[in-house]
Motif scaffolding. Structure first.
Motif, short mmCIF file in Angstrom:
data_model
loop_
_atom_site.label_atom_id
_atom_site.label_comp_id
_atom_site.label_asym_id
_atom_site.label_seq_id
_atom_site.Cartn_x
_atom_site.Cartn_y
_atom_site.Cartn_z
N MET A 100 33.45 -51.16 26.30
CA MET A 100 33.66 -52.05 27.43
C MET A 100 32.95 -51.45 28.66
O MET A 100 33.50 -50.58 29.34
CB MET A 100 35.14 -52.27 27.69
CG MET A 100 35.86 -52.95 26.53
SD MET A 100 35.23 -54.62 26.17
CE MET A 100 35.88 -55.52 27.58
N VAL A 101 31.74 -51.92 28.88
CA VAL A 101 30.94 -51.45 30.02
C VAL A 101 31.24 -52.34 31.22
O VAL A 101 31.23 -53.57 31.11
CB VAL A 101 29.43 -51.50 29.69
CG1 VAL A 101 28.61 -50.97 30.86
CG2 VAL A 101 29.13 -50.72 28.41
N ILE A 102 31.49 -51.73 32.37
CA ILE A 102 31.74 -52.49 33.58
C ILE A 102 30.86 -51.93 34.70
O ILE A 102 30.73 -50.72 34.85
CB ILE A 102 33.24 -52.50 33.97
CG1 ILE A 102 33.47 -53.37 35.21
CG2 ILE A 102 33.80 -51.10 34.13
CD1 ILE A 102 34.94 -53.71 35.46
N ARG A 103 30.24 -52.85 35.44
CA ARG A 103 29.24 -52.47 36.45
C ARG A 103 29.60 -53.07 37.81
O ARG A 103 29.80 -54.27 37.92
CB ARG A 103 27.86 -52.97 36.03
CG ARG A 103 27.42 -52.52 34.65
CD ARG A 103 26.09 -53.15 34.22
NE ARG A 103 25.75 -52.79 32.86
CZ ARG A 103 25.14 -51.67 32.49
NH1 ARG A 103 24.80 -50.79 33.44
NH2 ARG A 103 24.87 -51.41 31.23
N GLY A 104 29.66 -52.21 38.82
CA GLY A 104 29.88 -52.69 40.18
C GLY A 104 28.59 -52.82 40.95
O GLY A 104 28.52 -53.50 41.97
N GLU A 138 30.92 -59.14 42.54
CA GLU A 138 32.14 -58.56 41.97
C GLU A 138 31.74 -57.85 40.68
O GLU A 138 30.70 -58.17 40.09
CB GLU A 138 33.19 -59.63 41.69
CG GLU A 138 32.78 -60.67 40.70
CD GLU A 138 33.87 -61.70 40.48
OE1 GLU A 138 33.96 -62.21 39.35
OE2 GLU A 138 34.63 -62.00 41.42
N PRO A 139 32.52 -56.86 40.24
CA PRO A 139 32.14 -56.12 39.02
C PRO A 139 31.96 -57.04 37.82
O PRO A 139 32.69 -58.03 37.66
CB PRO A 139 33.32 -55.17 38.82
CG PRO A 139 33.90 -54.98 40.18
CD PRO A 139 33.74 -56.32 40.86
N ILE A 140 30.98 -56.74 36.98
CA ILE A 140 30.72 -57.53 35.78
C ILE A 140 30.96 -56.68 34.54
O ILE A 140 30.71 -55.47 34.54
CB ILE A 140 29.28 -58.10 35.76
CG1 ILE A 140 28.23 -56.97 35.75
CG2 ILE A 140 29.05 -59.02 36.96
CD1 ILE A 140 26.80 -57.46 35.54
N ILE A 141 31.46 -57.31 33.49
CA ILE A 141 31.69 -56.62 32.21
C ILE A 141 30.55 -56.96 31.27
O ILE A 141 30.27 -58.13 31.01
CB ILE A 141 33.05 -57.01 31.61
CG1 ILE A 141 34.19 -56.50 32.50
CG2 ILE A 141 33.19 -56.44 30.19
CD1 ILE A 141 35.59 -56.88 32.01
N THR A 142 29.84 -55.93 30.80
CA THR A 142 28.69 -56.11 29.92
C THR A 142 28.88 -55.25 28.67
O THR A 142 28.38 -54.13 28.60
CB THR A 142 27.38 -55.72 30.64
OG1 THR A 142 27.45 -54.35 31.06
CG2 THR A 142 27.16 -56.60 31.87
N THR A 200 30.61 -47.75 34.49
CA THR A 200 31.23 -46.85 33.52
C THR A 200 31.49 -47.62 32.24
O THR A 200 31.25 -48.83 32.16
CB THR A 200 32.55 -46.27 34.08
OG1 THR A 200 33.02 -45.22 33.23
CG2 THR A 200 33.62 -47.33 34.21
N LYS A 201 31.96 -46.93 31.22
CA LYS A 201 32.35 -47.60 29.98
C LYS A 201 33.70 -47.04 29.53
O LYS A 201 34.04 -45.88 29.77
CB LYS A 201 31.30 -47.41 28.89
CG LYS A 201 31.17 -45.98 28.39
CD LYS A 201 30.16 -45.88 27.25
CE LYS A 201 30.08 -44.44 26.74
NZ LYS A 201 29.16 -44.28 25.63
#
Length: 318
Positions: A100-104, A138-142, A200-201
């Motif tokens: 679960m990668v999340i990017r701000g 807003e942060p996205i989940i990739t 982060t992931k």
């Protein structure tokens, strides 16, 4: 060069099998207990570098376990104890086959994809007009599929994860919720240290009784990217690179030396001097993100130290 640990070959009491990942080695014991050892291996572009980085395993393990303690009130995790600076012990889980990668912010892989003209990442539409290292609205989940050693992680959308049955929709909603909560807490912790958690992931697993928990590492330089908060806005206005604490500096060095893990490419030689600078950068991140001085463990015989501490813990536990 300081001693490093790049491979282990233990036979702990009650040991059933061993799994060796890119950086960590996981020993499965009886009673659904796992002993996870953070080695000094360095992985970049999903390729393990030939030489270990002094203190890296200790740093990763200690940051991860500190961060698990700091987030256990919002997301349950697998951790039970840390009997050695390089070791975490906890409950065996069935890992979900996605990261679960999340990017701000638009940095690293996302920035490279954006620069190549892509405006969608893992099913998420990216707005036009962004510069590298700009914050997303807003942060996205990739998410990414979880690769075995030597293979590449691959971007995947939420729809594909659910549609292909990799994760059920019910479970995936939990993973998304936990991911956002962890990123928010990680952002707050970083801000207290005048850092920005850029991306982060997280990895999750399910315990024998069906509980979803956080596993593996969290908010380490291997799984996360940090910018220094001071001067961030000014550097963005000037179009200058951000001052950062992450493994990205290793990736950039590899790119400059014509390596991105692509077929036919050869890993460039890392001199002992360069390896020492990498170790120093990892120590710098540890001290910045934890707010405490790094205390180097005894490395005169790391393998023996780990075995002694783990066996001692298991005897005390039984």
């Amino acid at each position: 060069m300081a001693n490093t640990i790049t491979n282990t070959n233990y036979n702990f009491p009650g040991q059933k099998n061993v799994y060796k990942g890119k950086v960590r080695e996981v020993y499965e014991l009886e009673d659904d207990l796992l002993v996870m050892i953070a080695t000094d291996r360095l992985s970049a572009f999903d390729v393990v570098m030939p030489k270990g980085i002094p203190c890296k395993g200790q740093i990763l393990n200690q940051i991860a376990t500190k961060m698990m303690d700091a987030t256990s009130d919002i997301v349950p995790n697998w951790l039970e104890a840390t009997p050695d600076p390089n070791v975490a012990v906890g409950a065996k889980c069935e890992p979900f086959k996605v990261e679960m990668v999340i990017r701000g912010y638009m940095a690293g892989h996302a920035a490279r994809e954006y620069k190549a003209g892509k405006r969608e990442l893992c099913g998420v539409t990216l707005p036009d007009g962004l510069k590298e290292n700009d914050a997303f609205p807003e942060p996205i989940i990739t998410p990414a599929t979880k690769a075995e050693m030597g293979d590449h992680d691959e971007d995947i959308s939420r729809e594909d994860i659910i549609g292909r049955g990799i994760v059920s929709e019910e479970d995936y909603k939990v993973l998304e919720d936990y991911t956002r909560k962890l990123f928010q807490r990680g952002t707050e912790i970083a801000a207290e240290r005048e850092l920005i958690l850029v991306d982060t992931k997280y990895e999750f697993g399910k315990t024998a009784d069906g509980k979803i928990v956080l596993i593996d590492e969290i908010h380490t330089p291997d799984s996360s990217r940090y910018f220094y908060m001071k001067g961030y806005e000014e550097r963005q206005r000037q179009g200058e690179p951000q001052k950062q604490l992450s493994k990205e500096f290793v990736r950039q060095w590899l790119i400059q030396n014509d390596f991105q893990g692509l077929p036919g490419q050869t890993v460039p030689v890392m001199s002992d001097e360069y390896i020492e600078t990498v170790s120093e950068r990892y120590i710098e991140l540890y001290e910045n993100i934890t707010g405490s001085k790094f205390e180097k463990a005894d490395v005169s015989n790391i393998e023996e130290r780990i075995e002694r501490n783990v066996v001692g813990y298991l005897e005390q536990r039984s």
